[in-house]
Design an enzyme around this catalytic site. Sequence first.
Site, PDB file in Angstrom:
ATOM      1  N   TYR A 117      -1.750  -0.487  10.431  1.00  0.00           N
ATOM      2  CA  TYR A 117      -1.790  -0.861   9.007  1.00  0.00           C
ATOM      3  C   TYR A 117      -0.484  -0.441   8.319  1.00  0.00           C
ATOM      4  O   TYR A 117       0.127  -1.227   7.588  1.00  0.00           O
ATOM      5  CB  TYR A 117      -2.998  -0.179   8.359  1.00  0.00           C
ATOM      6  CG  TYR A 117      -3.224  -0.537   6.906  1.00  0.00           C
ATOM      7  CD1 TYR A 117      -3.763  -1.766   6.550  1.00  0.00           C
ATOM      8  CD2 TYR A 117      -2.906   0.363   5.897  1.00  0.00           C
ATOM      9  CE1 TYR A 117      -3.982  -2.090   5.211  1.00  0.00           C
ATOM     10  CE2 TYR A 117      -3.125   0.052   4.559  1.00  0.00           C
ATOM     11  CZ  TYR A 117      -3.666  -1.182   4.229  1.00  0.00           C
ATOM     12  OH  TYR A 117      -3.879  -1.491   2.905  1.00  0.00           O
ATOM     13  N   LYS A 175       2.247  -2.999   6.594  1.00  0.00           N
ATOM     14  CA  LYS A 175       2.604  -2.956   5.167  1.00  0.00           C
ATOM     15  C   LYS A 175       4.094  -2.644   4.997  1.00  0.00           C
ATOM     16  O   LYS A 175       4.729  -3.157   4.069  1.00  0.00           O
ATOM     17  CB  LYS A 175       1.741  -1.927   4.431  1.00  0.00           C
ATOM     18  CG  LYS A 175       0.278  -2.342   4.314  1.00  0.00           C
ATOM     19  CD  LYS A 175       0.095  -3.625   3.499  1.00  0.00           C
ATOM     20  CE  LYS A 175      -1.363  -3.934   3.213  1.00  0.00           C
ATOM     21  NZ  LYS A 175      -1.557  -5.171   2.443  1.00  0.00           N
ATOM     22  N   SER A 199       0.859  -1.197   0.000  1.00  0.00           N
ATOM     23  CA  SER A 199       0.000   0.000   0.000  1.00  0.00           C
ATOM     24  C   SER A 199       0.888   1.236   0.000  1.00  0.00           C
ATOM     25  O   SER A 199       2.043   1.179   0.456  1.00  0.00           O
ATOM     26  CB  SER A 199      -0.855   0.005   1.266  1.00  0.00           C
ATOM     27  OG  SER A 199      -1.505   1.248   1.429  1.00  0.00           O
TER      28      SER A 199
HETATM   29  P1  NDP Z   1     -11.221  -6.091   0.615  1.00  0.00           P
HETATM   30  O1  NDP Z   1     -11.566  -5.911   2.052  1.00  0.00           O
HETATM   31  O2  NDP Z   1     -12.128  -5.591  -0.423  1.00  0.00           O
HETATM   32  O3  NDP Z   1     -10.861  -7.614   0.315  1.00  0.00           O
HETATM   33  C1  NDP Z   1      -9.888  -8.250   1.118  1.00  0.00           C
HETATM   34  C2  NDP Z   1      -9.964  -9.727   0.898  1.00  0.00           C
HETATM   35  O4  NDP Z   1      -9.015 -10.338   1.809  1.00  0.00           O
HETATM   36  C3  NDP Z   1     -11.326 -10.300   1.197  1.00  0.00           C
HETATM   37  O5  NDP Z   1     -11.646 -11.349   0.340  1.00  0.00           O
HETATM   38  C4  NDP Z   1     -11.139 -10.763   2.640  1.00  0.00           C
HETATM   39  O6  NDP Z   1     -12.018 -11.799   3.019  1.00  0.00           O
HETATM   40  C5  NDP Z   1      -9.718 -11.267   2.608  1.00  0.00           C
HETATM   41  N1  NDP Z   1      -9.240 -11.351   3.972  1.00  0.00           N
HETATM   42  C6  NDP Z   1      -9.152 -10.345   4.870  1.00  0.00           C
HETATM   43  N2  NDP Z   1      -8.788 -10.831   6.067  1.00  0.00           N
HETATM   44  C7  NDP Z   1      -8.658 -12.169   5.913  1.00  0.00           C
HETATM   45  C8  NDP Z   1      -8.324 -13.227   6.796  1.00  0.00           C
HETATM   46  N3  NDP Z   1      -8.064 -13.027   8.100  1.00  0.00           N
HETATM   47  N4  NDP Z   1      -8.276 -14.483   6.296  1.00  0.00           N
HETATM   48  C9  NDP Z   1      -8.555 -14.716   4.990  1.00  0.00           C
HETATM   49  N5  NDP Z   1      -8.896 -13.768   4.120  1.00  0.00           N
HETATM   50  C10 NDP Z   1      -8.948 -12.496   4.584  1.00  0.00           C
HETATM   51  O7  NDP Z   1      -9.796  -5.378   0.468  1.00  0.00           O
HETATM   52  P2  NDP Z   1      -9.081  -4.774  -0.822  1.00  0.00           P
HETATM   53  O8  NDP Z   1      -9.377  -5.548  -2.029  1.00  0.00           O
HETATM   54  O9  NDP Z   1      -9.311  -3.322  -0.786  1.00  0.00           O
HETATM   55  O10 NDP Z   1      -7.566  -5.022  -0.386  1.00  0.00           O
HETATM   56  C11 NDP Z   1      -6.745  -5.994  -1.008  1.00  0.00           C
HETATM   57  C12 NDP Z   1      -5.309  -5.681  -0.653  1.00  0.00           C
HETATM   58  O11 NDP Z   1      -4.988  -4.386  -1.144  1.00  0.00           O
HETATM   59  C13 NDP Z   1      -5.075  -5.644   0.860  1.00  0.00           C
HETATM   60  O12 NDP Z   1      -3.828  -6.211   1.158  1.00  0.00           O
HETATM   61  C14 NDP Z   1      -5.070  -4.161   1.169  1.00  0.00           C
HETATM   62  O13 NDP Z   1      -4.320  -3.867   2.302  1.00  0.00           O
HETATM   63  C15 NDP Z   1      -4.458  -3.614  -0.104  1.00  0.00           C
HETATM   64  N6  NDP Z   1      -4.770  -2.209  -0.363  1.00  0.00           N
HETATM   65  C16 NDP Z   1      -6.065  -1.786  -0.483  1.00  0.00           C
HETATM   66  C17 NDP Z   1      -6.325  -0.454  -0.712  1.00  0.00           C
HETATM   67  C18 NDP Z   1      -7.709   0.077  -0.856  1.00  0.00           C
HETATM   68  O14 NDP Z   1      -7.892   1.288  -0.815  1.00  0.00           O
HETATM   69  N7  NDP Z   1      -8.719  -0.750  -1.059  1.00  0.00           N
HETATM   70  C19 NDP Z   1      -5.236   0.545  -0.827  1.00  0.00           C
HETATM   71  C20 NDP Z   1      -3.915  -0.021  -0.696  1.00  0.00           C
HETATM   72  C21 NDP Z   1      -3.714  -1.338  -0.472  1.00  0.00           C
HETATM   73  P3  NDP Z   1     -13.227 -11.474   4.070  1.00  0.00           P
HETATM   74  O15 NDP Z   1     -13.997 -10.351   3.478  1.00  0.00           O
HETATM   75  O16 NDP Z   1     -13.941 -12.752   4.124  1.00  0.00           O
HETATM   76  O17 NDP Z   1     -12.552 -11.092   5.339  1.00  0.00           O
END
Ligand code: NDP
Length: 241
Positions: free
Chosen positions: A146, A150, A133
């Site tokens: 967070y 990261k 991120s």
């Molecule tokens: P979402 O919350 O939309 O999706 C995250 C996914 O990861 C979901 O499918 C979620 O499953 C899964 N996940 C989270 N915790 C767990 C867990 N404990 N075990 C298994 N699966 C898990 O997030 P984003 O798509 O936005 O984020 C994806 C990546 O991008 C992350 O690493 C985030 O930090 C990074 N990112 C996102 C940004 C943003 O603005 N969206 C900006 C910068 C980086 P469930 O919903 O079932 O928990």
Amino acid sequence: MDFTGKRVIVTGAGKGIGRATALMLAARGAKVVALTRTASDLESLQNEIDCVAITVDLADPVATRAAALKALPGDLLVNCAGTTELESFLDVSVENFDLLYAVNTRAPMIIAQEYARDMVRSGRKGAIVNVSSVAAFVGIPDHAAYCASKSGLDGLTRVMAKELAPQGIRVNGVHPTVTLTPMAIKAWSDPQKAAGMLNRIPVGRFADPDDVAEVILFLLSDEAAMVNGLSMPVDGGYMVA
Ligand code: NDP
């Protein structure tokens, strides 16, 4: 970019960037092995693409290693799952700090270890993309745990890039700005806060999941054969000094 015949492990494939990446990979010929926590997300993904589905809570290191082993073999790996909790630095609890480190930093390490051990054992070449991120580089208020998690992931990426490339595995990071996913809704639903962030993004918009997925696919692909250890912003110029 063609991924025909490639088996790609994608964590966090249930929602957001991970799901967009899984769909794009499948559209370009890959067989996706999808890992995430919510089983119904995997069911709906399986209605869209032919993928292997593994339910796991990545906060649990034992379950994470078991899921990583179950996902093998993989040709390529995307560590995308991540989570956040909004707390000011003065209020960060040890429980939330440990949770974010477990999911955002430790789980990618465990998954990558098992993937890379298998690749090295079988003498195959591959690539890993760790989804980090802009928060790894910029201190964002209310994101202390967070940001730390990261930055920790980036440290792993750099060491992995040096240790694994000689074994035929490239490792890179992508660093999105706010991307319109369920996580972003949690973190940026306050319009005043969102406007402050948006004003600092020269292209004038937040990222779409597909903007990030395209970059992930490039870094996975053979077209990026000489790219290793990169921290690739997908931020519309947010971090330009
Ligand atoms: P979402 O919350 O939309 O999706 C995250 C996914 O990861 C979901 O499918 C979620 O499953 C899964 N996940 C989270 N915790 C767990 C867990 N404990 N075990 C298994 N699966 C898990 O997030 P984003 O798509 O936005 O984020 C994806 C990546 O991008 C992350 O690493 C985030 O930090 C990074 N990112 C996102 C940004 C943003 O603005 N969206 C900006 C910068 C980086 P469930 O919903 O079932 O928990």
